[in-house]
Structure formats: C-alpha cells, structure tokens
Design a protein around this motif. Sequence first.
Motif, short mmCIF file in Angstrom:
data_model
loop_
_atom_site.label_atom_id
_atom_site.label_comp_id
_atom_site.label_asym_id
_atom_site.label_seq_id
_atom_site.Cartn_x
_atom_site.Cartn_y
_atom_site.Cartn_z
N VAL A 77 -3.14 6.47 5.79
CA VAL A 77 -2.34 5.36 5.28
C VAL A 77 -3.19 4.50 4.36
O VAL A 77 -4.42 4.62 4.32
CB VAL A 77 -1.78 4.48 6.44
CG1 VAL A 77 -0.82 5.28 7.29
CG2 VAL A 77 -2.93 3.95 7.31
N ALA A 78 -2.52 3.63 3.61
CA ALA A 78 -3.17 2.61 2.77
C ALA A 78 -4.23 3.22 1.86
O ALA A 78 -3.96 4.14 1.11
CB ALA A 78 -3.73 1.50 3.64
N THR A 79 -5.46 2.69 1.94
CA THR A 79 -6.52 3.07 1.00
C THR A 79 -6.82 4.56 1.05
O THR A 79 -7.02 5.19 0.01
CB THR A 79 -7.80 2.26 1.30
OG1 THR A 79 -7.49 0.88 1.26
CG2 THR A 79 -8.87 2.58 0.28
N ASP A 80 -6.86 5.14 2.24
CA ASP A 80 -7.20 6.56 2.36
C ASP A 80 -6.14 7.44 1.68
O ASP A 80 -6.47 8.42 1.01
CB ASP A 80 -7.34 6.95 3.83
CG ASP A 80 -8.61 6.38 4.45
OD1 ASP A 80 -9.55 6.09 3.68
OD2 ASP A 80 -8.65 6.24 5.68
N LEU A 81 -4.89 7.09 1.86
CA LEU A 81 -3.81 7.85 1.22
C LEU A 81 -3.91 7.72 -0.30
O LEU A 81 -3.70 8.68 -1.04
CB LEU A 81 -2.45 7.37 1.71
CG LEU A 81 -1.23 8.10 1.12
CD1 LEU A 81 -1.29 9.59 1.44
CD2 LEU A 81 0.06 7.50 1.66
N ARG A 82 -4.27 6.51 -0.74
CA ARG A 82 -4.41 6.27 -2.18
C ARG A 82 -5.51 7.15 -2.77
O ARG A 82 -5.36 7.67 -3.88
CB ARG A 82 -4.72 4.78 -2.42
CG ARG A 82 -4.53 4.36 -3.86
CD ARG A 82 -4.33 2.86 -3.97
NE ARG A 82 -5.55 2.11 -3.73
CZ ARG A 82 -5.67 1.12 -2.85
NH1 ARG A 82 -4.64 0.77 -2.11
NH2 ARG A 82 -6.81 0.47 -2.70
N ARG A 83 -6.59 7.33 -2.04
CA ARG A 83 -7.67 8.18 -2.53
C ARG A 83 -7.20 9.62 -2.74
O ARG A 83 -7.58 10.27 -3.71
CB ARG A 83 -8.84 8.16 -1.55
CG ARG A 83 -9.60 6.85 -1.53
CD ARG A 83 -10.81 6.89 -0.60
NE ARG A 83 -11.43 5.59 -0.53
CZ ARG A 83 -12.22 5.07 -1.45
NH1 ARG A 83 -12.50 5.79 -2.52
NH2 ARG A 83 -12.74 3.87 -1.32
N ILE A 84 -6.39 10.10 -1.83
CA ILE A 84 -5.90 11.48 -1.94
C ILE A 84 -4.91 11.60 -3.10
O ILE A 84 -4.96 12.56 -3.88
CB ILE A 84 -5.26 11.92 -0.62
CG1 ILE A 84 -6.31 11.92 0.50
CG2 ILE A 84 -4.66 13.32 -0.76
CD1 ILE A 84 -5.74 12.20 1.88
N ILE A 85 -4.04 10.62 -3.23
CA ILE A 85 -3.07 10.63 -4.33
C ILE A 85 -3.79 10.61 -5.67
O ILE A 85 -3.44 11.35 -6.61
CB ILE A 85 -2.10 9.43 -4.21
CG1 ILE A 85 -1.18 9.62 -3.00
CG2 ILE A 85 -1.28 9.26 -5.48
CD1 ILE A 85 -0.37 8.40 -2.65
N VAL A 86 -4.80 9.76 -5.78
CA VAL A 86 -5.59 9.68 -7.01
C VAL A 86 -6.28 11.00 -7.30
O VAL A 86 -6.34 11.45 -8.46
CB VAL A 86 -6.60 8.52 -6.92
CG1 VAL A 86 -7.69 8.65 -7.99
CG2 VAL A 86 -5.90 7.18 -7.06
#
Length: 220
Positions: A76-85
Amino acid sequence: MMVVRGNFQTELEQLKNMLLELGKKAETAMNRAIEALKTQNVDDAIHIIEDDAEINVLEDEINDLAILMIAKQQPVATDLRRIIVALRISTDLERVGDLAVNIAKSVIRIGDGKLIKPIEEIPRMAAIAQKMNADVLEAFYKEDVDLAKKVAEIDDQVDDMYGRLVQELLELMTQNPDFIRQITQLAFICRYIERYADHATNISESVIYLVKGKHYDLNA
C-alpha cells in the motif's frame, strides 16, 4: 512479519537494479543506432534490430516481478507507488529500445549511398537526448526531484532542434526530388530522437510522482 518485510525490500532493490540495467541497454542501443547512422553501417544496424530481443525480455522480467510483488505482498501507499513507477519506467525504456530499432531500420533504408548533406545536426540533437536519458536514470536512482525537473526542462531544446531540422529537410526535399526517400528517412530519425527525449521527460514525471506522490505534466 519482519522476514516478509525484509524480502519485500530486497525485491524492491532488485526491481530498481533491473530498471537501471534496462536503462543502460536502451541507452546503448540508441548510441549504437546513432553511430550506425553517422557511419552508414548497415551491418551494425541489423545487429541493433536483432539485439532488441534482450531489452524486451528484460522488460518482461521486470513486469513479472512487479506483478508477483503486488500479488504476494499486497503493498500500500509508498511501496505500491514504487512498483507502479517501476512499471511505467520500464515501458518508457522499452520504447527507447524500439526507437533505436526504428533508427536502425531507417539506416538500412538509407544504405551507404551519397547523402544529401553531412550528418551533423542529428547526432547533436541525439547527444542532448542521450544526456537527458543518463541524467534521468541518475535522478531515479537517487530519487532526485530537482535533477528530474532539470531533465524535463531540456526537452524544449530538443523540440526546437527537431522543428528546425524538419523544416530544413522539407526545403531540401523540394529542391532535390531524387533524394526524397533518403530525406524522408532522415526526417523519421529526427522524430524518433524527439520521442526519445519525450520518454526521458516521462521518466522525470515518474520520479517526481515516486518522491512527491503527485502527478506533474512536464511535457506540456
């Protein structure tokens, strides 16, 4: 729980390193394509097309790892953003590889015949785009928002050069009808390099989103 978290961080680092490797492969392909253009080396151009499979395979591996991480860890949150990026950047880098292939195909179509004019401005434009690509990968690695923004600002230089070069090529086309095929391919190459710079700008946006959690349109 701590073991699971540790594994996730290890996989995130692996994802980051794979992206940097993909970036280097795409950058190398583009460097080789521009060199093949300058030397009119058809054999090198053919090898660039053949080697693109390595870039495609690595992109697939990045996508597979990212999807697996989402499925296993449900971040969730920051970790999910890293994967999406990571997924977004891998797409941009794979397309840079495709652009190198497109340039190589144009080099083959141009062949080793006499050129309408010396190939000078196109490599200069490519050098700016190549610097953008190198800098944006550094911005990604360091999560440096300021550097990402500087990369995006340079895109205007490439756009200006692209506009001038295409205008010049169109004028040459009207004056030299026997060279229309060659001039058309040179115009295509200019467009591919302009798109190369656009992908660097896209990655800049992804870096800013990674750090800030906000979307910015830097191509506007």
